[in-house]
Design an enzyme around this catalytic site. Structure first.
Site, PDB file in Angstrom:
ATOM      1  N   HIS A  27      -7.045  -1.755   1.335  1.00  0.00           N
ATOM      2  CA  HIS A  27      -6.782  -2.700   2.561  1.00  0.00           C
ATOM      3  C   HIS A  27      -8.056  -3.538   2.764  1.00  0.00           C
ATOM      4  O   HIS A  27      -9.360  -3.248   2.143  1.00  0.00           O
ATOM      5  CB  HIS A  27      -6.777  -1.813   3.748  1.00  0.00           C
ATOM      6  CG  HIS A  27      -8.075  -0.865   4.229  1.00  0.00           C
ATOM      7  ND1 HIS A  27      -8.443  -0.812   5.451  1.00  0.00           N
ATOM      8  CD2 HIS A  27      -8.978  -0.102   3.482  1.00  0.00           C
ATOM      9  CE1 HIS A  27      -9.561  -0.021   5.410  1.00  0.00           C
ATOM     10  NE2 HIS A  27      -9.721   0.406   4.196  1.00  0.00           N
TER      11      HIS A  27
ATOM     12  N   HIS B  46      -3.583  -2.978  12.552  1.00  0.00           N
ATOM     13  CA  HIS B  46      -4.206  -2.811  11.222  1.00  0.00           C
ATOM     14  C   HIS B  46      -3.349  -2.157   9.975  1.00  0.00           C
ATOM     15  O   HIS B  46      -2.122  -1.641  10.403  1.00  0.00           O
ATOM     16  CB  HIS B  46      -5.348  -1.930  11.097  1.00  0.00           C
ATOM     17  CG  HIS B  46      -6.155  -2.079   9.664  1.00  0.00           C
ATOM     18  ND1 HIS B  46      -7.086  -3.132   9.624  1.00  0.00           N
ATOM     19  CD2 HIS B  46      -6.381  -1.390   8.588  1.00  0.00           C
ATOM     20  CE1 HIS B  46      -7.673  -2.779   8.440  1.00  0.00           C
ATOM     21  NE2 HIS B  46      -7.305  -1.697   7.737  1.00  0.00           N
TER      22      HIS B  46
ATOM     23  N   CYS C 178      -6.553  -8.047   7.053  1.00  0.00           N
ATOM     24  CA  CYS C 178      -5.636  -6.842   6.477  1.00  0.00           C
ATOM     25  C   CYS C 178      -4.107  -7.484   6.103  1.00  0.00           C
ATOM     26  O   CYS C 178      -3.630  -7.130   5.087  1.00  0.00           O
ATOM     27  CB  CYS C 178      -5.704  -5.754   7.611  1.00  0.00           C
ATOM     28  SG  CYS C 178      -4.877  -6.215   9.357  1.00  0.00           S
TER      29      CYS C 178
END
Length: 339
Positions: A315, A303, A255
């Site tokens: 993402h 994240h 990510c």
């Protein structure tokens, strides 16, 4: 690689699998519509999500340790080059001093008065004696420079030894975080393989996002500036690339690696981890989010995605799920950063 399949309310992302079981069991008892075997399968899905989240947390720790180890390796290599150059300089200075000392010994070994008596040319002797005085002064200056160089070399070696020791610690940290990630991912895969075929296919089908035939409509999204536009264009070019933990492109991403890679195309260097990216700019409220902003998820900032407009982010979700669009509210948002 987040836990965002809506198996539990988004505000409960820190609750364990036990809470999910209780909720599912209560619903089954109240409605009588859930087969007896459903709860264990739901429990397995929740556990897989939890393992993926823990693996992502470990991945961010791995990324940070790996980045530090890389920086230390560069510092150690540069130090070794400087040490080699300084040692060569010292060797040259010693050779020069040795030559001066030899010349001085050969010319000044006799008592000056005796040497003057035996000299064929007294004026030549006086000229050479004057030269020796200057040689002494030059030798003293070179000795001072040599001592300074040797002190600098000793300090450089001490710093290099410290960097080497820190590098070894970083290498061990990298290996430790890597082992945690691989353990979590292997356990998640075992749980997936143990599911009934239909459940596993449905789970992985949803993870890949195959059920979304249409891409989100982003035609009305207004990009604030050229840098954000370049970062968004790069992120879009990565759509469909696989999630690869510890990777920052171009063939695979985790990510934070995707965010760093995308913004590099805009001429902006972001730090490696989502925790660091959280502070790589100024934070704005979610209500003021703009395309190009970094949306950081979970209270531990483990994240991150890029807002692209119309309620969507791009993402790299988790293993098995490629880079894709998802709703900005897929997980609890902890902050929004504008690089």
């Amino acid at each position: 690689m987040g836990s965002h399949r809506r198996l539990a309310p988004s505000s409960g992302f820190n609750r364990g699998a036990g809470t999910a079981i209780c909720v599912l069991s209560a619903a089954a008892a109240a409605l009588g519509a859930v087969p007896a075997s459903a709860a264990p399968h739901a429990d397995a899905r929740a556990e897989v999500d939890r393992l993926y989240q823990q693996a992502e947390e470990a991945t961010q720790a791995y990324d940070k340790a790996d980045e530090r180890a890389g920086a230390l390796r560069r510092e150690v290599n540069e130090s070794q080059d400087r040490i080699a150059r300084q040692q060569q300089r010292i060797n040259t200075m010693r050779e020069a001093l040795g030559s001066l000392a030899g010349a001085q010994y050969r010319s000044g070994g006799l008592d000056p008065t005796v040497a003057l008596l035996f000299s064929d040319d007294p004026q030549d002797y006086l000229d050479r004696a004057s030269l020796l005085d200057r040689v002494d002064a030059r030798q003293a200056a070179q000795l001072r420079r040599l001592r300074t160089a040797m002190r600098e070399l000793a300090q450089e070696r001490t710093e290099a030894a410290g960097n080497l020791a820190e590098l070894e610690k970083s290498r061990k940290a990298v290996a430790s975080h890597k082992a945690v990630v691989e353990h979590k991912l292997a356990k998640a895969r075992r749980l997936l393989n143990a599911m009934p075929v239909a459940d596993r296919v449905a789970f992985e089908h949803a993870s890949r996002g195959d059920d979304r035939a249409d891409l989100p409509d982003l035609s009305g999204a207004v990009v604030p500036d050229a840098r954000a536009a370049a970062a968004i264009a790069a992120a879009r070019s990565a759509l469909g690339k696989p999630y690869v933990w510890g990777a920052s492109g171009p063939s695979g991403f985790d990510c934070s690696g995707l965010m760093q890679w995308s913004y590099a195309h805009a001429g902006i260097h972001l730090p490696r981890t989502s925790q660091e990216q959280r502070y790589a700019g100024h934070q704005v409220p979610l209500s003021q989010v703009q395309p190009g902003d970094l949306v950081v998820y979970r209270s531990d900032a483990s994240h991150v995605g890029m807002y692209v407009g119309n309620g969507q982010v791009i993402h790299a979700p988790y293993p098995g799920a490629p880079v894709r669009y998802d709703p900005v509210g897929m997980m609890p948002v902890s902050s929004v950063t504008r690089p």
